[in-house]
Design a protein around this motif. Structure first.
Motif, PDB file in Angstrom:
ATOM      1  N   CYS A 128       0.839  -1.197   0.000  1.00  0.00           N
ATOM      2  CA  CYS A 128       0.000   0.000   0.000  1.00  0.00           C
ATOM      3  C   CYS A 128       0.873   1.246   0.000  1.00  0.00           C
ATOM      4  CB  CYS A 128      -0.898  -0.016   1.236  1.00  0.00           C
ATOM      5  SG  CYS A 128      -2.006   1.391   1.287  1.00  0.00           S
ATOM      6  N   LYS A 183      -0.596   4.295   0.587  1.00  0.00           N
ATOM      7  CA  LYS A 183      -1.435   5.348   1.153  1.00  0.00           C
ATOM      8  C   LYS A 183      -0.861   5.946   2.443  1.00  0.00           C
ATOM      9  CE  LYS A 183      -5.069   5.657  -1.620  1.00  0.00           C
ATOM     10  NZ  LYS A 183      -4.427   5.095  -2.818  1.00  0.00           N
ATOM     11  N   PHE A 184      -0.169   5.161   3.214  1.00  0.00           N
ATOM     12  CA  PHE A 184       0.462   5.652   4.452  1.00  0.00           C
ATOM     13  C   PHE A 184      -0.507   6.365   5.389  1.00  0.00           C
ATOM     14  CE2 PHE A 184       4.019   4.923   1.636  1.00  0.00           C
ATOM     15  CZ  PHE A 184       4.955   4.326   2.476  1.00  0.00           C
ATOM     16  N   CYS A 185      -1.611   5.725   5.700  1.00  0.00           N
ATOM     17  CA  CYS A 185      -2.458   6.239   6.783  1.00  0.00           C
ATOM     18  C   CYS A 185      -1.574   6.253   8.036  1.00  0.00           C
ATOM     19  CB  CYS A 185      -3.663   5.329   6.988  1.00  0.00           C
ATOM     20  SG  CYS A 185      -4.679   5.205   5.511  1.00  0.00           S
ATOM     21  N   CYS A 229      -1.123   3.106  10.430  1.00  0.00           N
ATOM     22  CA  CYS A 229      -1.114   1.762   9.855  1.00  0.00           C
ATOM     23  C   CYS A 229       0.283   1.241   9.527  1.00  0.00           C
ATOM     24  CB  CYS A 229      -1.982   1.768   8.593  1.00  0.00           C
ATOM     25  SG  CYS A 229      -2.111   0.149   7.827  1.00  0.00           S
ATOM     26  N   VAL A 257       0.832  -1.407   7.494  1.00  0.00           N
ATOM     27  CA  VAL A 257       0.858  -2.163   6.235  1.00  0.00           C
ATOM     28  C   VAL A 257       1.904  -1.650   5.227  1.00  0.00           C
ATOM     29  CG1 VAL A 257      -0.519  -2.739   4.178  1.00  0.00           C
ATOM     30  CG2 VAL A 257      -1.427  -3.170   6.458  1.00  0.00           C
ATOM     31  N   PRO A 258       2.007  -0.324   5.005  1.00  0.00           N
ATOM     32  CA  PRO A 258       3.004   0.122   4.019  1.00  0.00           C
ATOM     33  C   PRO A 258       4.434  -0.291   4.391  1.00  0.00           C
ATOM     34  CG  PRO A 258       1.452   1.875   4.494  1.00  0.00           C
ATOM     35  CD  PRO A 258       1.198   0.793   5.508  1.00  0.00           C
ATOM     36  N   HIS A 260      -9.912   1.495  -0.744  1.00  0.00           N
ATOM     37  CA  HIS A 260      -9.746   2.849  -0.204  1.00  0.00           C
ATOM     38  C   HIS A 260     -10.686   3.780  -0.975  1.00  0.00           C
ATOM     39  CE1 HIS A 260      -8.004   6.731   0.791  1.00  0.00           C
ATOM     40  NE2 HIS A 260      -7.334   6.138   1.758  1.00  0.00           N
TER      41      HIS A 260
HETATM   42 FE1  SF4 Z   1      -3.060   1.374   3.283  1.00  0.00          FE
HETATM   43 FE2  SF4 Z   1      -5.415   0.643   4.367  1.00  0.00          FE
HETATM   44 FE3  SF4 Z   1      -3.196   0.814   5.904  1.00  0.00          FE
HETATM   45 FE4  SF4 Z   1      -4.348   3.055   4.968  1.00  0.00          FE
HETATM   46  S1  SF4 Z   1      -5.285   1.576   6.405  1.00  0.00           S
HETATM   47  S2  SF4 Z   1      -2.129   2.570   4.939  1.00  0.00           S
HETATM   48  S3  SF4 Z   1      -5.084   2.348   2.940  1.00  0.00           S
HETATM   49  S4  SF4 Z   1      -3.521  -0.611   4.193  1.00  0.00           S
END
Ligand code: SF4
Ligand code: 5AD
Length: 469
Positions: A182, A184-186, A189, A191-192, A265
């Motif tokens: 990802c 997006k770097f919320c 989070c 995940v990235p 998203h």
């Molecule tokens: Fe990416 Fe979803 Fe994490 Fe935001 S919440 S950084 S869109 S994986």
């Protein structure tokens, strides 16, 4: 997990894979099983009989790594018992905790033989061989095999080869990962950082895997990606294809009856995807579209890159394309700095959107994310109270949604025997579990089912005789 029908000649060893977290980990665990099958490993659900235990971990929840370490403590005991009885057991840690804390895991838990991130599962047989070599070494010299690189090579390239050597019996529904990572770097989070930058699989690869699944009997495919609607795979001409266009291509596969995708998203819901929802009956009317908060101030601090009003107008456009769309979302309460008024905005957006289901969490910091540096943390009791109120509202919406289905006739993909004798169960287009009286002959097809009632988390149906040919 996959059922392996034919196996190589060598005496099978057993692998137990414990999967934590998201559906992408479920998919990855199956691929690990696929990669191991040609090397003589048969999946087992009995940890006690396993020669190899793999923990496919998730880093998104609080104290994720502590949970992994305590599980490793239990595994160490089990390994000790096995050794005392003359057997043995290898232990591997995979997934996002492995990716984030590879060296640390090896250092703190010497019982671990291999540690590998989500990009490395196709190299598992090689790693296992290396780890097996290490086992004969003096404990002081033994080192875990660690593979947490984000290599240029494409892990998905290795799937067809792994699958050729074994015949894998699939269920009626399957996951298919089309995108990973990802960008997006919320700010809350991980995940990235654990899954890396966004990568999409080429169109031909996705279509080939989907055709293979349908040939194996799959009727419903759920496309997976951390940010699946950001999919932009290349076609044979080198053109970038989005998720909407991919859905149209998948819809041409004969025998594929249902298509879903998750997670999306809001910023990536483009016109082509809305057109797919409008024009493709196989694209199911259920959309997981997290908004996280209803307050613009908090959305900004979360780096969500959209406002509450933009989300609501997107919902309107989605409903214009597919009026019966059932919505689902994720919410975080107690993000640093969230006031009572911000939280009320979240309740407001939930009321205005109307959810069929939702997942909600108390904010907790993830080391390494921008959110971890924010001061103004919210007190635990406040978070608990907000979560309770939010869940009360969402549970009411879910119950109302289920109740609104009573009296309707819905196509249900009947997948399994039901909870009670003489019952079968399946899913409605809106992903609701449906139970009904009926013979097991119904399993494997979509049947018209009249919804006659609801129970806590499911619908009660009655088979429409006319459709039960
Ligand atoms: Fe990416 Fe979803 Fe994490 Fe935001 S919440 S950084 S869109 S994986
Ligand atoms: N704290 C609480 N919830 C989180 N999520 C992700 N990171 C955090 C965090 N640090 C939630 C988000 C996301 C879902 C998968 O998990 O709501 O959409």
């Amino acid at each position: 997990m996959s059922d392996i029908e034919t196996l190589p000649e060598t005496a099978p060893k057993r692998v137990f894979i414990k999967t934590y977290g998201c559906q992408m980990n479920v998919y990855d665990s199956d691929r690990m099983a696929d990669a191991l099958a040609p090397h003589g490993y048969l999946p087992t659900h009995e940890i006690a009989e396993a020669d190899l235990v793999l923990l496919n971990t998730c880093h998104i929840r609080e104290k994720a790594s502590e949970k992994v370490f305590s599980e490793l403590g239990r595994l160490k005991e089990l390994q000790g018992e096995k050794r005392a009885a003359g057997g043995d057991m290898m232990i591997g840690v995979a997934g996002c905790v492995a990716q984030a804390e590879g060296e640390e895991i090896a250092r703190r838990a010497p019982v671990v033989d291999l540690v590998f991130g989500p990009q490395a599962y196709h190299r598992l047989p090689d790693m296992l061989e290396k780890a097996q070599g290490q086992r004969h070494m003096h404990p002081a010299l033994k080192k875990a095999v660690i593979d947490t690189d984000f290599p240029e090579e494409d892990k998905f390239e290795h799937l067809p080869a792994a699958r050729k050597e074994v015949t894998i019996k699939r269920g009626l529904t399957a996951f298919l990962t089309v995108q990973e990572g990802c960008d997006k770097f919320c700010s809350f989070c991980v995940v990235p950082y654990t899954r890396g930058a966004e990568v999409s699989r080429p169109v031909a690869q996705v279509l080939a895997e989907a055709r293979g699944l349908v040939e194996a009997g799959v009727k419903e495919i759920t496309l997976l990606g951390q940010n699946v609607n950001a999919y932009h795979g290349l076609d044979a001409a080198g053109r970038s294809v989005g998720l909407g266009e991919l859905a149209f291509l998948l819809a041409e596969i004969e025998g594929l009856e249902r298509l879903r995708y998750t997670t999306s998203h809001p910023r990536d819901m483009d016109d082509a995807l809305l057109a797919a929802h409008r024009d493709l009956p196989l694209l199911m009317p259920y959309l997981h579209l997290p908004v996280q908060s209803g307050s613009d101030r908090i959305l900004k601090a979360m780096n969500r890159r959209h406002t509450a009003a933009e989300y609501l107008s997107l919902i309107e456009r989605i409903k214009a394309a597919r009026p019966d769309m059932a919505l689902s979302g994720d919410f975080i309460v107690g993000f640093p700095g969230e006031t009572d008024a911000d939280f009320e905005d979240t309740l407001t957006i939930i009321r205005e959107t109307g959810y069929a289901s939702a997942y909600s969490f108390k904010y907790s910091t993830r080391p390494g994310t921008p959110g971890a540096n924010l001061t103004d943390q919210i007190a635990e009791e406040v978070k608990t109270e907000r979560l309770y109120r939010l869940q009360e509202l969402v549970n009411k919406q879910t119950a109302d949604f289920h109740a609104s289905c009573v009296g309707r006739t819905l196509p249900v993909l009947i997948e399994r025997v039901g909870r009670m004798p003489g019952q079968v169960g399946g899913r409605s287009p809106y992903l609701q579990a449906v139970h009904l009286d009926g013979s097991t002959d119904l399993i494997g097809a979509i049947h018209e089912v009249e919804i006659v009632g609801t129970s806590t988390n499911s619908l009660v149906g009655r088979l429409k005789q006319a459709a039960a040919a």
